[in-house]
Write a protein that holds these residues in place. Structure first.
Motif, PDB file in Angstrom:
ATOM      1  N   LYS A 230       0.842  -1.206   0.000  1.00 53.08           N
ATOM      2  CA  LYS A 230       0.000   0.000   0.000  1.00 53.08           C
ATOM      3  C   LYS A 230       0.882   1.264   0.000  1.00 53.08           C
ATOM      4  O   LYS A 230       0.609   2.223  -0.723  1.00 53.08           O
ATOM      5  N   LEU A 231       1.965   1.216   0.782  1.00 48.79           N
ATOM      6  CA  LEU A 231       2.883   2.362   0.868  1.00 48.79           C
ATOM      7  C   LEU A 231       3.594   2.578  -0.480  1.00 48.79           C
ATOM      8  O   LEU A 231       3.696   3.696  -0.982  1.00 48.79           O
ATOM      9  N   PHE A 232       4.073   1.477  -1.078  1.00 48.25           N
ATOM     10  CA  PHE A 232       4.784   1.602  -2.360  1.00 48.25           C
ATOM     11  C   PHE A 232       3.846   2.086  -3.470  1.00 48.25           C
ATOM     12  O   PHE A 232       4.262   2.836  -4.355  1.00 48.25           O
ATOM     13  N   ALA A 233       2.596   1.660  -3.424  1.00 43.18           N
ATOM     14  CA  ALA A 233       1.618   2.118  -4.437  1.00 43.18           C
ATOM     15  C   ALA A 233       1.430   3.634  -4.308  1.00 43.18           C
ATOM     16  O   ALA A 233       1.385   4.354  -5.311  1.00 43.18           O
ATOM     17  N   TRP A 234       1.356   4.102  -3.086  1.00 45.76           N
ATOM     18  CA  TRP A 234       1.193   5.547  -2.840  1.00 45.76           C
ATOM     19  C   TRP A 234       2.449   6.298  -3.309  1.00 45.76           C
ATOM     20  O   TRP A 234       2.359   7.317  -4.001  1.00 45.76           O
ATOM     21  N   LEU A 235       3.617   5.738  -2.957  1.00 42.97           N
ATOM     22  CA  LEU A 235       4.886   6.376  -3.332  1.00 42.97           C
ATOM     23  C   LEU A 235       5.029   6.447  -4.852  1.00 42.97           C
ATOM     24  O   LEU A 235       5.522   7.440  -5.400  1.00 42.97           O
ATOM     25  N   ASN A 236       4.565   5.388  -5.540  1.00 40.96           N
ATOM     26  CA  ASN A 236       4.641   5.385  -7.004  1.00 40.96           C
ATOM     27  C   ASN A 236       3.823   6.540  -7.599  1.00 40.96           C
ATOM     28  O   ASN A 236       4.176   7.072  -8.650  1.00 40.96           O
ATOM     29  N   GLY A 237       2.759   6.933  -6.899  1.00 37.78           N
ATOM     30  CA  GLY A 237       1.929   8.045  -7.375  1.00 37.78           C
ATOM     31  C   GLY A 237       2.623   9.383  -7.251  1.00 37.78           C
ATOM     32  O   GLY A 237       2.372  10.284  -8.063  1.00 37.78           O
ATOM     33  N   ILE A 238       3.487   9.537  -6.234  1.00 41.67           N
ATOM     34  CA  ILE A 238       4.092  10.861  -6.034  1.00 41.67           C
ATOM     35  C   ILE A 238       5.572  10.917  -6.456  1.00 41.67           C
ATOM     36  O   ILE A 238       6.070  11.977  -6.781  1.00 41.67           O
ATOM     37  N   ALA A 239       6.248   9.773  -6.444  1.00 45.78           N
ATOM     38  CA  ALA A 239       7.681   9.785  -6.802  1.00 45.78           C
ATOM     39  C   ALA A 239       8.028   8.503  -7.561  1.00 45.78           C
ATOM     40  O   ALA A 239       8.764   7.654  -7.050  1.00 45.78           O
ATOM     41  N   PRO A 240       7.511   8.354  -8.790  1.00 43.71           N
ATOM     42  CA  PRO A 240       7.723   7.097  -9.514  1.00 43.71           C
ATOM     43  C   PRO A 240       9.207   6.781  -9.774  1.00 43.71           C
ATOM     44  O   PRO A 240       9.575   5.614  -9.884  1.00 43.71           O
ATOM     45  N   ALA A 241      10.056   7.824  -9.823  1.00 43.92           N
ATOM     46  CA  ALA A 241      11.484   7.572 -10.088  1.00 43.92           C
ATOM     47  C   ALA A 241      12.107   6.750  -8.957  1.00 43.92           C
ATOM     48  O   ALA A 241      13.021   5.949  -9.188  1.00 43.92           O
ATOM     49  N   LEU A 242      11.598   6.943  -7.741  1.00 42.01           N
ATOM     50  CA  LEU A 242      12.113   6.158  -6.607  1.00 42.01           C
ATOM     51  C   LEU A 242      11.774   4.681  -6.802  1.00 42.01           C
ATOM     52  O   LEU A 242      12.593   3.796  -6.556  1.00 42.01           O
ATOM     53  N   ILE A 243      10.548   4.434  -7.257  1.00 44.13           N
ATOM     54  CA  ILE A 243      10.114   3.048  -7.501  1.00 44.13           C
ATOM     55  C   ILE A 243      10.898   2.465  -8.687  1.00 44.13           C
ATOM     56  O   ILE A 243      11.309   1.305  -8.664  1.00 44.13           O
ATOM     57  N   ASP A 244      11.132   3.294  -9.725  1.00 41.82           N
ATOM     58  CA  ASP A 244      11.946   2.831 -10.876  1.00 41.82           C
ATOM     59  C   ASP A 244      13.287   2.292 -10.363  1.00 41.82           C
ATOM     60  O   ASP A 244      13.736   1.216 -10.773  1.00 41.82           O
ATOM     61  N   ARG A 245      13.911   3.069  -9.469  1.00 46.16           N
ATOM     62  CA  ARG A 245      15.245   2.663  -8.970  1.00 46.16           C
ATOM     63  C   ARG A 245      15.153   1.379  -8.156  1.00 46.16           C
ATOM     64  O   ARG A 245      15.972   0.477  -8.302  1.00 46.16           O
ATOM     65  N   GLY A 246      14.132   1.301  -7.308  1.00 49.48           N
ATOM     66  CA  GLY A 246      13.965   0.106  -6.470  1.00 49.48           C
ATOM     67  C   GLY A 246      13.742  -1.138  -7.323  1.00 49.48           C
ATOM     68  O   GLY A 246      14.349  -2.188  -7.084  1.00 49.48           O
ATOM     69  N   LEU A 247      12.910  -1.009  -8.342  1.00 51.39           N
ATOM     70  CA  LEU A 247      12.579  -2.191  -9.163  1.00 51.39           C
ATOM     71  C   LEU A 247      13.714  -2.540 -10.129  1.00 51.39           C
ATOM     72  O   LEU A 247      13.860  -3.711 -10.514  1.00 51.39           O
ATOM     73  N   ALA A 248      14.541  -1.552 -10.485  1.00 50.47           N
ATOM     74  CA  ALA A 248      15.705  -1.853 -11.348  1.00 50.47           C
ATOM     75  C   ALA A 248      16.612  -2.860 -10.640  1.00 50.47           C
ATOM     76  O   ALA A 248      17.198  -3.742 -11.278  1.00 50.47           O
ATOM     77  N   GLY A 249      16.674  -2.757  -9.327  1.00 48.61           N
ATOM     78  CA  GLY A 249      17.500  -3.690  -8.551  1.00 48.61           C
ATOM     79  C   GLY A 249      16.929  -5.107  -8.544  1.00 48.61           C
ATOM     80  O   GLY A 249      17.638  -6.049  -8.190  1.00 48.61           O
TER      81      GLY A 249
END
Ligand SMILES: NC(=O)c1ccc[n+]([C@@H]2O[C@H](COP(=O)([O-])OP(=O)(O)OC[C@H]3O[C@@H](n4cnc5c(N)ncnc54)[C@H](OP(=O)(O)O)[C@@H]3O)[C@@H](O)[C@H]2O)c1
Length: 261
Positions: A230-249
């Motif tokens: 739920k937290l990551f879904a929310w974060l993806n809405g406001i800062a998708p670049a952070l999620i991009d970096r996390g998922l690249a790993g």
């Protein structure tokens, strides 16, 4: 919405989450019209329930399936539509054949939109009514290896929100519930192995069904299930670049489990 006395069309009633939902909805006093594609599985599903229920066989990706489900729902006097049917699809996008991608969009996005469209006049005529769309965490946290499924579920989330706003001056509410992974046959052995490798948690169908029922009873319009998803879904809405970096790993691991054509 009160479930005692509700008349419900439940799609995907023969699947993992569908059966758990059917069981709990029937126990809460609702009457169910169970929809699926296979008469044998529908008969097995209805046998496990107490109370008076009915079934309709319908492939919801076909116009005649929508007509069959909507006609049966009208006769049944449905005031609650649960769009739960869906299919999974794990693999690298360029490795997937177009018909497989088109099927994912048809079953997970076009079918619930089509069925809702067909039943909306009846729902608007009922004293109170609700549409429940079962989405996925991937609709708000699009995931590598699940491009078509993420697109379909993101579309379903957008549809739910737009329709809710459009029906704000009616007695029809629209809710959207987005579970994380659930232990059901939807997930292939490769998906289960990937989830274990990524330490992605999953819930039982019974747990998710309870949360869907809470959302219906409390009219919770947007429900994202599971933490930290739920937290990551929310974060993806406001800062998708952070999620991009996390998922690249995680990409090499995801690729190592992805089926090849
Ligand atoms: N499992 C997960 O990890 C997970 C996570 C988040 C969200 N979800 C969502 O939860 C919902 C239920 O999934 P599940 O896990 O219970 O899956 P499941 O066990 O595979 O059940 C899928 C259900 O959908 C029905 N269905 C599939 N294609 C259909 C079509 N063309 N027309 C009519 N019915 C069709 C199946 O009916 P048949 O008996 O005819 O095959 C079955 O009843 C889906 O919307 C899914 O996207 C699942």
């Amino acid at each position: 919405m009160q479930l005692n006395g509700a008349r419900i069309l439940l799609t995907g009633a023969t699947g993992g989450l569908g059966q758990a939902l059917a069981h709990q909805l029937a126990a809460a006093g609702a009457s169910l019209l169970l929809a699926g594609r296979d008469n044998g599985r529908l008969a097995a599903s209805i046998m496990m329930l107490t109370g008076r229920h009915s079934t309709v066989r319908a492939d919801l990706t076909r116009p005649e399936g929508i007509a069959a489900a909507a006609g049966a729902a009208r006769e049944f006097g449905v005031n609650l539509l649960i769009n739960n049917a869906g299919i999974g699809c794990f693999g690298l996008y360029e490795q997937q054949a177009w018909p497989q991608i088109a099927d994912v969009l048809a079953a997970n996005l076009a079918a619930p939109m089509h069925l809702t469209h067909a039943l909306l006049p009846d729902l608007k005529a009922a004293p109170n009514a609700m549409v429940v769309n079962i989405g996925s965490t991937f609709g708000s946290l699009p995931f590598p290896g699940f491009a078509a499924y993420s697109a379909a579920k993101a579309g379903l989330r957008g549809f739910s929100q737009a329709l809710r706003r459009e029906l704000a001056d009616t007695q029809v509410s629209v809710i959207h519930v987005a579970p994380r992974a659930i232990d059901t046959p939807l997930n292939s052995p490769a998906v289960n192995a990937l989830n274990r490798a990524l330490k992605n948690q999953s819930d039982t169908a019974e747990t998710v069904a309870r949360q869907v029922i809470d959302a219906i009873q409390q009219d919770l319009q947007e429900c994202h299930l599971g933490f930290p998803e739920k937290l990551f879904a929310w974060l993806n809405g406001i800062a998708p670049a952070l999620i991009d970096r996390g998922l690249a790993g995680k990409l090499a691991t995801i690729k190592s489990f992805a089926p090849t054509r």
